[in-house]
Design an enzyme around this catalytic site. Structure first.
Site, PDB file in Angstrom:
ATOM      1  N   ARG A  69       0.849  -1.187   0.000  1.00 17.26           N
ATOM      2  CA  ARG A  69       0.000   0.000   0.000  1.00 17.26           C
ATOM      3  C   ARG A  69       0.884   1.235   0.000  1.00 17.26           C
ATOM      4  O   ARG A  69       1.935   1.249   0.645  1.00 17.26           O
ATOM      5  CB  ARG A  69      -0.863   0.059   1.269  1.00 17.26           C
ATOM      6  CG  ARG A  69      -2.026  -0.888   1.313  1.00 17.26           C
ATOM      7  CD  ARG A  69      -2.930  -0.581   2.496  1.00 17.26           C
ATOM      8  NE  ARG A  69      -2.296  -0.858   3.763  1.00 17.26           N
ATOM      9  CZ  ARG A  69      -1.846   0.075   4.603  1.00 17.26           C
ATOM     10  NH1 ARG A  69      -1.952   1.357   4.300  1.00 17.26           N
ATOM     11  NH2 ARG A  69      -1.290  -0.257   5.738  1.00 17.26           N
ATOM     12  N   TYR A 209      -1.510  -3.920  -6.637  1.00 14.95           N
ATOM     13  CA  TYR A 209      -1.210  -4.682  -5.424  1.00 14.95           C
ATOM     14  C   TYR A 209      -2.196  -4.423  -4.281  1.00 14.95           C
ATOM     15  O   TYR A 209      -2.509  -3.272  -3.959  1.00 14.95           O
ATOM     16  CB  TYR A 209       0.196  -4.331  -4.922  1.00 14.95           C
ATOM     17  CG  TYR A 209       0.808  -5.411  -4.047  1.00 14.95           C
ATOM     18  CD1 TYR A 209       1.490  -6.482  -4.632  1.00 14.95           C
ATOM     19  CD2 TYR A 209       0.692  -5.389  -2.673  1.00 14.95           C
ATOM     20  CE1 TYR A 209       2.044  -7.483  -3.853  1.00 14.95           C
ATOM     21  CE2 TYR A 209       1.237  -6.389  -1.889  1.00 14.95           C
ATOM     22  CZ  TYR A 209       1.923  -7.437  -2.482  1.00 14.95           C
ATOM     23  OH  TYR A 209       2.473  -8.435  -1.710  1.00 14.95           O
ATOM     24  N   LYS A 218      -9.327  -1.909   2.289  1.00 14.58           N
ATOM     25  CA  LYS A 218      -9.050  -0.690   3.050  1.00 14.58           C
ATOM     26  C   LYS A 218      -9.830   0.505   2.490  1.00 14.58           C
ATOM     27  O   LYS A 218     -10.314   1.347   3.238  1.00 14.58           O
ATOM     28  CB  LYS A 218      -7.550  -0.384   3.021  1.00 14.58           C
ATOM     29  CG  LYS A 218      -6.679  -1.528   3.515  1.00 14.58           C
ATOM     30  CD  LYS A 218      -6.961  -1.871   4.949  1.00 14.58           C
ATOM     31  CE  LYS A 218      -5.982  -2.906   5.475  1.00 14.58           C
ATOM     32  NZ  LYS A 218      -6.270  -3.289   6.860  1.00 14.58           N
ATOM     33  N   HIS A 238     -10.902  -1.081  12.066  1.00 14.26           N
ATOM     34  CA  HIS A 238      -9.773  -1.940  11.702  1.00 14.26           C
ATOM     35  C   HIS A 238      -9.563  -2.935  12.853  1.00 14.26           C
ATOM     36  O   HIS A 238      -8.616  -2.812  13.623  1.00 14.26           O
ATOM     37  CB  HIS A 238      -8.542  -1.032  11.510  1.00 14.26           C
ATOM     38  CG  HIS A 238      -7.357  -1.717  10.929  1.00 14.26           C
ATOM     39  ND1 HIS A 238      -6.065  -1.275  11.139  1.00 14.26           N
ATOM     40  CD2 HIS A 238      -7.244  -2.803  10.131  1.00 14.26           C
ATOM     41  CE1 HIS A 238      -5.224  -2.044  10.499  1.00 14.26           C
ATOM     42  NE2 HIS A 238      -5.895  -2.984   9.883  1.00 14.26           N
ATOM     43  N   SER A 260      -0.409  -2.363  12.729  1.00 14.78           N
ATOM     44  CA  SER A 260       0.260  -3.474  12.061  1.00 14.78           C
ATOM     45  C   SER A 260       1.475  -3.922  12.875  1.00 14.78           C
ATOM     46  O   SER A 260       2.019  -3.166  13.672  1.00 14.78           O
ATOM     47  CB  SER A 260       0.659  -3.096  10.639  1.00 14.78           C
ATOM     48  OG  SER A 260       1.313  -1.872  10.661  1.00 14.78           O
ATOM     49  N   CYS A 262       1.444  -6.071  15.260  1.00 14.15           N
ATOM     50  CA  CYS A 262       1.126  -6.302  16.671  1.00 14.15           C
ATOM     51  C   CYS A 262       0.415  -7.645  16.871  1.00 14.15           C
ATOM     52  O   CYS A 262      -0.134  -7.903  17.941  1.00 14.15           O
ATOM     53  CB  CYS A 262       0.268  -5.173  17.220  1.00 14.15           C
ATOM     54  SG  CYS A 262       1.169  -3.632  17.409  1.00 14.15           S
ATOM     55  N   ASP A 285      -9.320  -8.689  10.312  1.00 11.32           N
ATOM     56  CA  ASP A 285      -8.806  -7.368   9.931  1.00 11.32           C
ATOM     57  C   ASP A 285      -9.830  -6.239  10.047  1.00 11.32           C
ATOM     58  O   ASP A 285      -9.477  -5.144  10.449  1.00 11.32           O
ATOM     59  CB  ASP A 285      -8.269  -7.436   8.493  1.00 11.32           C
ATOM     60  CG  ASP A 285      -7.401  -6.238   8.128  1.00 11.32           C
ATOM     61  OD1 ASP A 285      -6.637  -5.783   8.995  1.00 11.32           O
ATOM     62  OD2 ASP A 285      -7.490  -5.750   6.983  1.00 11.32           O
ATOM     63  N   ARG A 377       2.266 -11.817   0.605  1.00  6.87           N
ATOM     64  CA  ARG A 377       0.917 -12.059   1.127  1.00  6.87           C
ATOM     65  C   ARG A 377       0.369 -13.414   0.706  1.00  6.87           C
ATOM     66  O   ARG A 377       0.718 -13.944  -0.342  1.00  6.87           O
ATOM     67  CB  ARG A 377      -0.031 -10.989   0.572  1.00  6.87           C
ATOM     68  CG  ARG A 377       0.314  -9.573   1.010  1.00  6.87           C
ATOM     69  CD  ARG A 377      -0.146  -9.323   2.408  1.00  6.87           C
ATOM     70  NE  ARG A 377       0.164  -7.986   2.880  1.00  6.87           N
ATOM     71  CZ  ARG A 377      -0.588  -7.318   3.755  1.00  6.87           C
ATOM     72  NH1 ARG A 377      -1.691  -7.853   4.227  1.00  6.87           N
ATOM     73  NH2 ARG A 377      -0.227  -6.125   4.182  1.00  6.87           N
TER      74      ARG A 377
HETATM   75  C1  OXD Z   1      -2.848  -3.594   6.839  1.00  9.46           C
HETATM   76  C2  OXD Z   1      -3.350  -4.816   6.198  1.00  9.46           C
HETATM   77  O1  OXD Z   1      -1.957  -2.941   6.287  1.00  9.46           O
HETATM   78  O2  OXD Z   1      -4.262  -5.434   6.764  1.00  9.46           O
HETATM   79  O3  OXD Z   1      -3.358  -3.255   7.921  1.00  9.46           O
HETATM   80  O4  OXD Z   1      -2.877  -5.164   5.115  1.00  9.46           O
HETATM   81 MN    MN Z   2      -5.137  -4.363   8.372  1.00  6.34          MN
END
Ligand code: OXD
Ligand code: MN
Length: 600
Positions: A69, A209, A218, A238, A260, A262, A285, A377
């Site tokens: 991202r 991507y 997102k 989130h 992220s 965590c 997520d 991923r």
């Molecule tokens: C993030 C994801 O970046 O879930 O939080 O990919």
């Molecule tokens: Mn996420």
């Protein structure tokens, strides 16, 4: 093309703008998925894995310039800049539309334009919402099949005049006649991920991507949905959603927001170490919550799959995720083994002697670059997860008893702390932060705030979003979840983690469960309710008394030192910060001062 006139008009408009060679309305069928994977295989970007190792699975290698991202190219195009707030990149909606219209003009020449009707959430759920993504990427079509519900049922639900969020995407690389183009087309020099919260639209150009291109995730489920939720009185967060069951078979649902790195996916699929308890997964997520008639917040996971970070996932850290990946997966930017399977750092303790790395080069354990890209991923259907809860697709959602906020804090923040009110919980959410480690640029211990783990995902002014949280708490007859601030990452003076984490986190969940049931003890402290020593189950854990004291310590001086940091953090949002949060800060400071005097 469809029974929906507005959708048809939009398809026509985009067809004449983008000038594709062909238009395909996606039906979400297995045949369509195979068609996409066959076309990706034919252009060389996807490779089928050894079916004996990983049936019906593919390895995809992206362009090395298109691997994550891109927050610096992500825009919130609200009418007023202040409505985007200081934590978002803002662009004027008219200027952005004009610029993007120029870029999208003819951008699909030589390609097929796919129209992907999708539902975020089980089709027909009152908590779900529908989007339609137009994309020129077969990788996006296949990934949307896994990550969302695609196809005819969605069009039926949409009927002739249902609402949908138009999500326009192009890789931004038209083909000249006879040209086959790049295996992974993209246009990183002209990258825009633009959100228009007022008209509820998304325009994404130049990347193929993940979150840049799979616009349901997102872009829609967080940025646009957070703005919809503000207008309509619900929450788009989130957060993971898990179901926790005690040895007597009683169960509760818990949602949790963590920045992220965590361990959110690990927590969602946790295997408890305490006998008789179990965790099942509803989502890893994103969580959408709306009030039910009984005043409780009911949650759905708007996604249908997991788009998880592969490196760091292994049988020891997340066996449920590993079993989910047994087949029917798309792996992107992982390494390839000599027997046609996949590998990434953290999958096994020892790396294979030879691999082909994510860029397609030979790799051995002596290589000085990672075999898998750190943001490699897996894309896989959530239904394949052995820990998936039976009710994960329940149309009415699951009632949430507790919400967790957590960051990575070596000091100050205790293992678990219960907010005494929704407002205090909102305050905790607004100050979530992770400390920079020695490896990161900047001063050690410097805090990177990530309020409610929504920093890159809030579709409007973050401070207005906090106000929305406060407002939710004032909803008439609401039976609100309890809110907890947790920290698995407390370190001792030698810099070692004090808490073992992973499956042992179930002990903290047990206390939360019992608090929700009104059965566990807590002490009132200046920072909220902490477990009494007896209330938290440390049985069988090899923790010294010192360690336990560190985990449950109310660090008066540490918190006092943080008050001015929070104050200056809030100040960047100017007058938008809810007075209720300044009030929480003021009262916290007073309680800490009083405690400091008592200790002295
Ligand atoms: C993030 C994801 O970046 O879930 O939080 O990919
Ligand atoms: Mn996420």
């Amino acid at each position: 093309m469809t029974p929906h006139q507005r959708l048809n008009r939009w398809i026509e408009e985009i067809t004449s703008l983008c000038e594709p060679d062909a238009v395909q309305l996606c039906d979400g069928s297995p045949e369509e998925y195979q068609q996409m994977m066959a076309s990706l295989t034919a252009t060389g970007v996807a490779k089928p894995l050894n079916p004996e190792k990983r049936p019906n699975s593919f390895l995809v290698r992206s362009d090395p310039a298109d691997v994550a991202r891109v927050e610096s190219r992500t825009f919130i195009c609200s009418d007023n800049e202040q409505d985007a707030g200081p934590t978002n990149h803002w662009a004027d909606p008219n200027e952005m539309k004009a610029k993007l219209t120029g870029l999208f003009k003819g951008c699909m020449r030589g390609r097929t334009m796919y129209v992907i009707p999708f539902s975020m959430g089980p089709v027909g759920s009152p908590i779900a919402h529908i989007g339609v993504e137009i994309s020129d990427s077969p990788y996006v079509v296949a990934s949307m099949h896994i990550m969302t519900r695609v196809g005819r049922a969605v069009l039926e639900e949409l009927g002739t005049d249902g609402d949908f969020v138009p999500c326009l995407h192009s890789v931004g690389q038209p083909l000249q006649s006879g040209d086959t183009g790049a295996a992974w087309p993209c246009n990183p020099d002209n990258l825009y991920i633009a959100h228009f919260p007022a008209s509820r639209e998304i325009w994404s150009f130049g990347s193929g991507y993940g979150g840049n291109a799979l616009l349901g995730k997102k872009c829609f489920a967080l940025r646009i949905a957070s703005a919809m939720a503000r207008d309509e009185g619900w929450l788009a967060e989130h957060m993971l959603i898990l179901k926790l069951t005690n040895p007597d078979g009683e169960y509760r649902y818990i949602a949790g927001a963590f920045p992220s790195a965590c361990g959110k996916t690990n927590l969602a699929m946790l295997v408890p170490t305490i006998p008789g308890w179990s965790v099942e997964t509803v989502g890893d997520d994103i969580c959408w919550m709306k009030f039910g008639d009984d005043g409780q917040l009911y949650a759905i996971n708007p996604e249908a799959g997991f788009f998880g970070v592969a490196p760091g996932t292994g049988m020891d850290t997340n066996p449920n995720a590993m079993q989910t990946l047994d087949g029917n997966c798309i792996f992107t930017n992982v390494a390839e083994t000599d027997d046609g399977d996949v590998w990434w750092e953290g999958m096994t303790d020892t790396a294979p002697a030879h691999l082909i790395d994510w860029r397609g080069n030979d790799w051995t354990p002596d290589s000085d670059t990672p075999a898998a890209h750190p943001n490699a991923r897996f894309t896989v259907s959530a239904a394949q997860c052995p820990a998936i809860a039976d009710e994960w697709e329940d149309l009415k959602g699951v009632p949430i008893s507790a919400i967790l906020f957590g960051g990575r804090r070596a000091s100050v923040v205790p293992l678990v702390n219960e907010a005494t009110s929704w407002e205090q919980g909102t305050f905790f959410g607004s100050i979530v932060a992770s400390e920079k480690t020695a490896a990161a640029a900047g001063a050690i211990g410097e805090l990177r705030r990530d309020p409610m783990a929504m920093l890159p995902f809030c579709g409007y002014n973050m401070a207005d979003y906090w106000q929305h949280w406060i407002n939710i708490g004032q909803t008439a007859n609401a039976k609100l979840p309890k809110i907890y601030y947790v920290n698995w990452f407390r370190k001792d003076l030698e810099g070692q983690f004090v808490w073992p984490g992973f499956g042992e986190n179930a002990r903290v969940l047990e206390w939360i469960f019992e608090r929700c049931a009104g059965r566990a003890d807590a002490v009132e402290t200046p920072i909220g309710h902490l477990p009494t020593l007896d209330a938290l189950n440390f049985d069988g854990l090899d923790l010294t008394e010192d360690a336990i004291a560190t985990l449950l310590r109310v660090d008066i001086q540490g918190w006092l030192a943080e008050i001015p940091l929070i104050e200056s953090y809030y100040q960047q949002f100017g007058t938008n910060v809810p007075p209720a949060l300044f009030d929480q800060l003021q009262r916290l400071s007073e309680r800490l001062e009083a405690a400091a005097v008592n200790v002295a």
